[in-house]
Design a protein around this motif. Structure first.
Motif, PDB file in Angstrom:
ATOM      1  N   SER A   1       2.012   2.276  -3.424  1.00  0.00           N
ATOM      2  CA  SER A   1       1.171   2.580  -4.474  1.00  0.00           C
ATOM      3  C   SER A   1       0.924   4.164  -3.978  1.00  0.00           C
ATOM      4  O   SER A   1       0.449   5.125  -4.756  1.00  0.00           O
ATOM      5  CB  SER A   1      -0.120   1.903  -4.746  1.00  0.00           C
ATOM      6  N   ASP A   2       0.893   4.378  -2.754  1.00  0.00           N
ATOM      7  CA  ASP A   2       0.706   5.709  -2.117  1.00  0.00           C
ATOM      8  C   ASP A   2       1.856   6.807  -2.616  1.00  0.00           C
ATOM      9  O   ASP A   2       1.556   7.902  -2.737  1.00  0.00           O
ATOM     10  CB  ASP A   2       0.603   5.760  -0.695  1.00  0.00           C
ATOM     11  N   LYS A   3       3.009   6.134  -2.859  1.00  0.00           N
ATOM     12  CA  LYS A   3       3.931   7.020  -3.137  1.00  0.00           C
ATOM     13  C   LYS A   3       3.779   7.590  -4.833  1.00  0.00           C
ATOM     14  O   LYS A   3       3.828   8.716  -5.065  1.00  0.00           O
ATOM     15  CB  LYS A   3       5.274   6.244  -3.475  1.00  0.00           C
TER      16      LYS A   3
ATOM     17  N   TYR B   1      -6.924  17.432  -2.912  1.00  0.00           N
ATOM     18  CA  TYR B   1      -7.026  15.919  -3.396  1.00  0.00           C
ATOM     19  C   TYR B   1      -8.401  15.337  -3.317  1.00  0.00           C
ATOM     20  O   TYR B   1      -9.236  15.754  -2.330  1.00  0.00           O
ATOM     21  CB  TYR B   1      -6.086  14.827  -2.911  1.00  0.00           C
TER      22      TYR B   1
ATOM     23  N   GLY C   1       0.675  -1.189  -0.021  1.00  0.00           N
ATOM     24  CA  GLY C   1      -0.045  -0.034  -0.029  1.00  0.00           C
ATOM     25  C   GLY C   1       0.973   1.331  -0.083  1.00  0.00           C
ATOM     26  O   GLY C   1       0.395   2.141  -0.466  1.00  0.00           O
ATOM     27  N   GLN C   2       1.947   0.976   0.801  1.00  0.00           N
ATOM     28  CA  GLN C   2       2.936   2.485   0.562  1.00  0.00           C
ATOM     29  C   GLN C   2       3.487   2.766  -0.704  1.00  0.00           C
ATOM     30  O   GLN C   2       3.579   3.835  -1.126  1.00  0.00           O
ATOM     31  CB  GLN C   2       4.052   2.336   1.719  1.00  0.00           C
TER      32      GLN C   2
ATOM     33  N   VAL D   1       0.873   7.910  -5.865  1.00  0.00           N
ATOM     34  CA  VAL D   1      -0.266   9.067  -5.814  1.00  0.00           C
ATOM     35  C   VAL D   1       0.238  10.306  -5.257  1.00  0.00           C
ATOM     36  O   VAL D   1      -0.035  11.345  -5.755  1.00  0.00           O
ATOM     37  CB  VAL D   1      -1.299   8.330  -4.893  1.00  0.00           C
ATOM     38  N   SER D   2       0.988  10.295  -4.263  1.00  0.00           N
ATOM     39  CA  SER D   2       1.760  11.095  -3.742  1.00  0.00           C
ATOM     40  C   SER D   2       2.608  12.217  -4.756  1.00  0.00           C
ATOM     41  O   SER D   2       2.680  13.182  -5.023  1.00  0.00           O
ATOM     42  CB  SER D   2       2.626  11.053  -2.460  1.00  0.00           C
TER      43      SER D   2
END
Length: 150
Positions: free
Chosen positions: A30-32, A47, A27-28, A34-35
């Motif tokens: 994919s969050d990178k 957002y 999850g982290q 998005v960030s």
């Protein structure tokens, strides 16, 4: 016998922790993405939502990844497209209103120019259809990010 139960509990606890760690690390990652896409959107946005787009090569003429979103009158939205490394094409977007009329696009068919982000001031509240694909129906993955201007 009690020693076997304690060892089994320790084993199950360790296994559970490993599984949670694996899920969180995925999850982290994919969050990178998005960030990074949110950073590319600019500091003047808030957002709202993101779509992860992953498509193979196709011969279709119509944009393939479709989603509906509710947009509100007098709000200015920014649609940002971030293409992942290794993609064969560039992520593009078309937004259509409830009458299936295109209201904004990140790809100008006349000039062939692609825009990484496009702004749209909504003139009528309603459900809009977002269509994502890659230029020339190539394969790729990326993130379509929706934000509202502050």
């Amino acid at each position: 016998m009690n020693l076997k139960i304690i060892n089994m509990k320790n084993f199950l606890l360790t296994l559970s922790l490993l599984m949670v760690t694996a899920v969180l690390s995925y999850g982290q990652e994919s969050d990178k993405e998005v960030s990074a896409c949110l950073t590319a959107s600019g500091s003047d946005v808030k957002y709202l939502k993101d779509f992860r787009v992953q498509l193979g090569k196709s011969a279709e003429e119509e944009l393939r990844f479709k989603a509906n979103i509710s947009l509100w009158k007098d709000m200015t939205y920014r649609f940002t497209m971030c293409t992942s490394d290794g993609s064969k094409g560039t992520l593009i977007l078309s937004v259509k209103n409830d009458a299936s009329q295109q209201v904004v696009s990140s790809f100008d068919q006349k000039t062939g120019k692609t825009y990484a982000s496009v702004d749209f001031t909504c003139k009528k509240s309603g459900i809009y259809q977002l269509s994502y694909d890659f230029i020339n129906e190539k394969q790729g993955s990326g993130i379509g990010l929706i934000s509202v201007l502050k």
